[in-house]
Design a protein around this motif. Sequence first.
Motif, short mmCIF file in Angstrom:
data_model
loop_
_atom_site.label_atom_id
_atom_site.label_comp_id
_atom_site.label_asym_id
_atom_site.label_seq_id
_atom_site.Cartn_x
_atom_site.Cartn_y
_atom_site.Cartn_z
N UNK A 151 1.21 -1.76 -0.13
CA UNK A 151 0.28 0.36 0.03
C UNK A 151 0.91 1.09 0.04
N UNK A 152 0.40 1.84 -1.35
CA UNK A 152 1.27 3.32 -0.90
C UNK A 152 0.38 4.70 -1.42
N UNK A 153 0.58 5.34 0.40
CA UNK A 153 -0.16 6.48 0.41
C UNK A 153 -0.74 5.83 1.62
N UNK A 154 -1.25 4.98 2.35
CA UNK A 154 -1.92 5.22 3.03
C UNK A 154 -1.75 5.49 4.92
N UNK A 155 -2.36 6.58 5.44
CA UNK A 155 -1.98 7.27 6.96
C UNK A 155 -1.12 6.56 7.65
N UNK A 156 0.13 7.24 8.23
CA UNK A 156 0.94 6.65 9.27
C UNK A 156 0.11 6.08 9.74
N UNK A 157 -0.76 6.24 10.76
CA UNK A 157 -1.81 6.48 11.87
C UNK A 157 -2.41 5.16 11.58
N UNK A 158 -2.57 4.38 10.16
CA UNK A 158 -3.29 3.34 9.53
C UNK A 158 -2.84 2.06 9.38
N UNK A 159 -1.05 2.36 9.22
CA UNK A 159 -0.27 1.13 9.00
C UNK A 159 -0.36 0.09 9.97
N UNK A 160 -1.09 -1.30 9.32
CA UNK A 160 -1.22 -2.68 10.45
C UNK A 160 -0.11 -3.66 9.71
N UNK A 161 0.33 -3.50 8.29
CA UNK A 161 1.63 -4.57 7.51
C UNK A 161 2.43 -4.65 8.35
N UNK A 162 3.03 -3.07 8.66
CA UNK A 162 4.07 -3.41 8.99
C UNK A 162 4.53 -2.93 10.69
N UNK A 163 5.71 -2.95 11.26
CA UNK A 163 5.27 -2.21 12.92
C UNK A 163 5.31 -0.63 13.34
N UNK A 164 5.29 -0.37 13.90
CA UNK A 164 5.50 1.77 13.92
C UNK A 164 5.92 1.45 15.39
N UNK A 165 7.53 2.37 15.60
CA UNK A 165 7.87 2.39 16.96
C UNK A 165 7.17 2.44 18.07
N UNK A 166 6.77 2.42 19.03
CA UNK A 166 5.83 2.98 20.35
C UNK A 166 6.62 4.32 20.19
N UNK A 167 7.92 4.02 20.71
CA UNK A 167 8.42 5.26 20.71
C UNK A 167 7.87 6.42 19.68
#
Length: 207
Positions: free
Chosen positions: A138-154
């Motif tokens: 997915x190209x253009x997904x909102x950062x807050x909607x990312x689910x396939x890969x991780x987002x650093x909790x920090x």
Amino acid sequence: MLHRSGRTCWRRFAAVLVPSLAAVAALGIGMAQGALAASFFISGQRFQVAADTLRAGGLSIYPMVDVTRKGTLVPVVVLGFRHAQIGGLCLSVVIDVPLLGPFTLLLTGGDGRRVEAANLFIDATSVVAVQADTDDIDIGVAAGAVTKGPVNPKDRNSRWFDPDVFAQQAQSVVLSDVRVISVAVSAGTLNVPNLALHIKQGSHRCF
């Protein structure tokens, strides 16, 4: 949002990062206005990370801004990998020692066996791979909607993180001949077989 399913191949992985790098500029506006704050400090020293191959399940790419203890702002693109296998790992940083000149801290691993990492995050200022193959991207997904890969909790809990900013994600990715300039790397777990750490006089960079 531009959505692409299936397998995608890029001869140069850097092409994927262009929109994310542009989004960093938007975050910079927020910084200048004092709307954002850093969650941790970095040294600001850039170092090289290289790998012959990197195979990962769960990829995320999103812009952030790191900050040094002196307050210097460093725009970065964060590459997140939920599970990663790395072949031919090399990390190098050159440090100028007063009166003695440059010395290189050189770390290698995975010779004959793959380095294993979980929740691996690379804060990068430059990323190039000769070949990149992705599945279900997915190209253009909102950062807050990312689910396939991780987002650093920090990052997610930081005021630097904009949940509406441009991001990318993929179910899996295979990168070949990877060359990264980074300011920070973190991982939930990191298993490095055949680890070797050397201090060498002079410049002995990974690439």
